[in-house]
Design a protein around this motif. Structure first.
Motif, PDB file in Angstrom:
ATOM      1  N   LYS A 162       0.820  -1.215   0.000  1.00 37.75           N
ATOM      2  CA  LYS A 162       0.000   0.000   0.000  1.00 37.75           C
ATOM      3  C   LYS A 162       0.853   1.265   0.000  1.00 37.75           C
ATOM      4  N   LEU A 163       2.143   1.118   0.194  1.00 36.71           N
ATOM      5  CA  LEU A 163       3.014   2.299   0.187  1.00 36.71           C
ATOM      6  C   LEU A 163       3.040   2.901  -1.213  1.00 36.71           C
ATOM      7  N   GLN A 164       3.101   4.213  -1.261  1.00 35.77           N
ATOM      8  CA  GLN A 164       3.061   4.923  -2.537  1.00 35.77           C
ATOM      9  C   GLN A 164       4.472   5.152  -3.079  1.00 35.77           C
ATOM     10  N   ALA A 165       5.371   5.574  -2.214  1.00 40.16           N
ATOM     11  CA  ALA A 165       6.718   5.916  -2.670  1.00 40.16           C
ATOM     12  C   ALA A 165       7.510   4.631  -2.938  1.00 40.16           C
ATOM     13  N   GLU A 166       8.231   4.663  -4.055  1.00 38.06           N
ATOM     14  CA  GLU A 166       9.023   3.491  -4.442  1.00 38.06           C
ATOM     15  C   GLU A 166      10.168   3.226  -3.468  1.00 38.06           C
ATOM     16  N   ASN A 167      10.766   4.326  -2.961  1.00 46.95           N
ATOM     17  CA  ASN A 167      11.886   4.132  -2.040  1.00 46.95           C
ATOM     18  C   ASN A 167      11.433   3.450  -0.749  1.00 46.95           C
ATOM     19  N   LEU A 168      10.191   3.782  -0.299  1.00 48.56           N
ATOM     20  CA  LEU A 168       9.658   3.151   0.899  1.00 48.56           C
ATOM     21  C   LEU A 168       9.361   1.679   0.643  1.00 48.56           C
ATOM     22  N   LYS A 169       8.839   1.377  -0.569  1.00 47.53           N
ATOM     23  CA  LYS A 169       8.577  -0.014  -0.907  1.00 47.53           C
ATOM     24  C   LYS A 169       9.874  -0.830  -0.932  1.00 47.53           C
ATOM     25  N   VAL A 170      10.918  -0.204  -1.475  1.00 41.89           N
ATOM     26  CA  VAL A 170      12.213  -0.910  -1.530  1.00 41.89           C
ATOM     27  C   VAL A 170      12.740  -1.184  -0.126  1.00 41.89           C
ATOM     28  N   LEU A 171      12.655  -0.156   0.744  1.00 46.78           N
ATOM     29  CA  LEU A 171      13.142  -0.341   2.123  1.00 46.78           C
ATOM     30  C   LEU A 171      12.301  -1.382   2.863  1.00 46.78           C
ATOM     31  N   ALA A 172      10.963  -1.312   2.672  1.00 43.69           N
ATOM     32  CA  ALA A 172      10.102  -2.301   3.317  1.00 43.69           C
ATOM     33  C   ALA A 172      10.413  -3.702   2.797  1.00 43.69           C
ATOM     34  N   GLY A 173      10.678  -3.805   1.476  1.00 44.14           N
ATOM     35  CA  GLY A 173      11.049  -5.112   0.928  1.00 44.14           C
ATOM     36  C   GLY A 173      12.375  -5.611   1.499  1.00 44.14           C
ATOM     37  N   ASP A 174      13.327  -4.656   1.703  1.00 46.96           N
ATOM     38  CA  ASP A 174      14.609  -5.061   2.306  1.00 46.96           C
ATOM     39  C   ASP A 174      14.409  -5.581   3.732  1.00 46.96           C
ATOM     40  N   VAL A 175      13.560  -4.882   4.494  1.00 46.51           N
ATOM     41  CA  VAL A 175      13.291  -5.339   5.866  1.00 46.51           C
ATOM     42  C   VAL A 175      12.660  -6.724   5.860  1.00 46.51           C
ATOM     43  N   GLU A 176      11.648  -6.904   4.965  1.00 44.82           N
ATOM     44  CA  GLU A 176      10.973  -8.191   4.910  1.00 44.82           C
ATOM     45  C   GLU A 176      11.915  -9.310   4.454  1.00 44.82           C
ATOM     46  N   ASP A 177      12.788  -9.004   3.480  1.00 50.14           N
ATOM     47  CA  ASP A 177      13.751 -10.013   3.020  1.00 50.14           C
ATOM     48  C   ASP A 177      14.724 -10.394   4.143  1.00 50.14           C
ATOM     49  N   SER A 178      15.186  -9.387   4.876  1.00 48.34           N
ATOM     50  CA  SER A 178      16.120  -9.669   5.973  1.00 48.34           C
ATOM     51  C   SER A 178      15.442 -10.472   7.074  1.00 48.34           C
ATOM     52  N   ILE A 179      14.160 -10.103   7.367  1.00 49.91           N
ATOM     53  CA  ILE A 179      13.413 -10.852   8.382  1.00 49.91           C
ATOM     54  C   ILE A 179      13.205 -12.297   7.932  1.00 49.91           C
ATOM     55  N   ALA A 217      17.674  -1.304   7.798  1.00 52.11           N
ATOM     56  CA  ALA A 217      16.641  -0.932   6.810  1.00 52.11           C
ATOM     57  C   ALA A 217      15.412  -0.353   7.493  1.00 52.11           C
ATOM     58  N   LEU A 218      15.073  -0.864   8.688  1.00 50.56           N
ATOM     59  CA  LEU A 218      13.920  -0.360   9.422  1.00 50.56           C
ATOM     60  C   LEU A 218      14.149   1.081   9.877  1.00 50.56           C
ATOM     61  N   GLU A 219      15.350   1.368  10.357  1.00 52.78           N
ATOM     62  CA  GLU A 219      15.652   2.741  10.766  1.00 52.78           C
ATOM     63  C   GLU A 219      15.578   3.694   9.576  1.00 52.78           C
ATOM     64  N   GLU A 220      16.094   3.237   8.443  1.00 51.57           N
ATOM     65  CA  GLU A 220      16.027   4.068   7.247  1.00 51.57           C
ATOM     66  C   GLU A 220      14.579   4.252   6.798  1.00 51.57           C
ATOM     67  N   LEU A 221      13.768   3.188   6.936  1.00 61.09           N
ATOM     68  CA  LEU A 221      12.353   3.294   6.575  1.00 61.09           C
ATOM     69  C   LEU A 221      11.634   4.281   7.477  1.00 61.09           C
ATOM     70  N   LYS A 222      11.928   4.278   8.761  1.00 61.47           N
ATOM     71  CA  LYS A 222      11.312   5.237   9.681  1.00 61.47           C
ATOM     72  C   LYS A 222      11.697   6.666   9.319  1.00 61.47           C
ATOM     73  N   LEU A 223      13.008   6.833   9.023  1.00 57.98           N
ATOM     74  CA  LEU A 223      13.492   8.172   8.710  1.00 57.98           C
ATOM     75  C   LEU A 223      12.835   8.712   7.445  1.00 57.98           C
ATOM     76  N   GLN A 224      12.810   7.896   6.407  1.00 60.43           N
ATOM     77  CA  GLN A 224      12.219   8.391   5.156  1.00 60.43           C
ATOM     78  C   GLN A 224      10.690   8.444   5.242  1.00 60.43           C
ATOM     79  N   GLY A 225      10.086   7.592   6.088  1.00 59.04           N
ATOM     80  CA  GLY A 225       8.638   7.623   6.241  1.00 59.04           C
ATOM     81  C   GLY A 225       8.174   8.924   6.873  1.00 59.04           C
ATOM     82  N   ARG A 226       8.956   9.473   7.825  1.00 54.13           N
ATOM     83  CA  ARG A 226       8.582  10.744   8.445  1.00 54.13           C
ATOM     84  C   ARG A 226       8.684  11.910   7.464  1.00 54.13           C
TER      85      ARG A 226
END
Length: 243
Positions: free
Chosen positions: A25-42, A71-80
């Motif tokens: 549901k994320l709109q920004a591509e960079n957020l999707k990439v970071l979320a995908g990185d977090v999910e892949d690492s998990i 990746a989660l910290e980066e996702l939080k930073l860019q999400g804000r």
């Protein structure tokens, strides 16, 4: 093969499935990439923990959790810094990711403790095995020592028996030597008697010879006197006895 329990794994897999739908549901591509990185690492950490518990899998799980946190910290930073809708989605995803990472961290700690206990058990088994081997060697040395002692006792008993037999033989030989010594003494006594007898006989023989010689001389003198008296006539006028 050591494996962690499947209850927490199923719980984590359920969270992953729900997160996959939310991250889309994320709109920004960079957020999707970071979320995908977090999910892949998990997913990587979950796979490593669910597999065989060894040093390699635990290191792989640690690395995956570390990458997921980064990746989660980066996702939080860019999400804000993103749009309002993405901020809400990032906040929800970050909390879910955080809970999942906490769960993975607990499972990782449990796996490490389990591996340490297994290593301790293996170490204890190794020490027990080594102690049993040392005990076996000690028993073997003890058995060899007992066999050596038995052989030594047999040798000592044989030596004692031989010594007793030798003592008996020496006693018999001593008695024989005493008898021989007594015979020698008797022979010496007999020889001394014979020597004295021979000396006496020799002296007697010399005396007899001297007596015979004297008798011969006396007989010869008598014969000579008779012959002279026969052969020489007496004088006609014998000399006066006193002038």
């Amino acid at each position: 093969m050591l494996k962690f329990g499947s209850a927490k794994q199923n719980k984590t897999d359920g969270v992953e499935e729900s997160l996959l739908g939310q991250s889309s549901k994320l709109q920004a591509e960079n957020l999707k990439v970071l979320a995908g990185d977090v999910e892949d690492s998990i997913a990587e950490a979950s796979s490593a923990i669910a597999g065989r518990i060894d040093e390699a899998n635990l290191q792989r799980a640690h690395k995956a959790v570390l990458l997921a946190n980064e990746a989660l910290e980066e996702l939080k930073l860019q999400g804000r810094q993103s749009a309002r809708l993405d901020q809400a989605a990032c906040d929800m995803l970050s909390k879910a990711y955080g809970r999942q990472l906490e769960d993975l961290s607990e499972r990782l700690k449990s796996s490490e403790l389990l591996m340490q206990s297994e290593a301790g058990r293996e170490g204890a088994e190794h020490r027990i095995k080594a102690a049993a081997e040392r005990l076996q060697r000690v028993r073997q040395v003890q058995a060899e020592s007992e066999a050596s002692v038995q052989r030594s006792l047999g040798i000592v008993e044989g030596a004692q028996q031989l010594g007793a037999e030798t003592a008996v033989a020496m006693k018999g030989q001593t008695e024989q030597l005493k008898d021989i010594y007594a015979d020698v003494r008797q022979m010496e006594t007999d020889l001394q008697k014979a020597n004295r007898l021979l000396n006496s006989m020799a002296r007697r023989a010399v005396t007899d010879r001297i007596t015979a010689c004297l008798l011969i001389l006396i007989v010869a003198g008598i014969i000579a006197a008779v012959a002279v008296k026969i052969l020489l006539p007496p004088p006609l006028h014998p000399p006066p006895l006193f002038p």
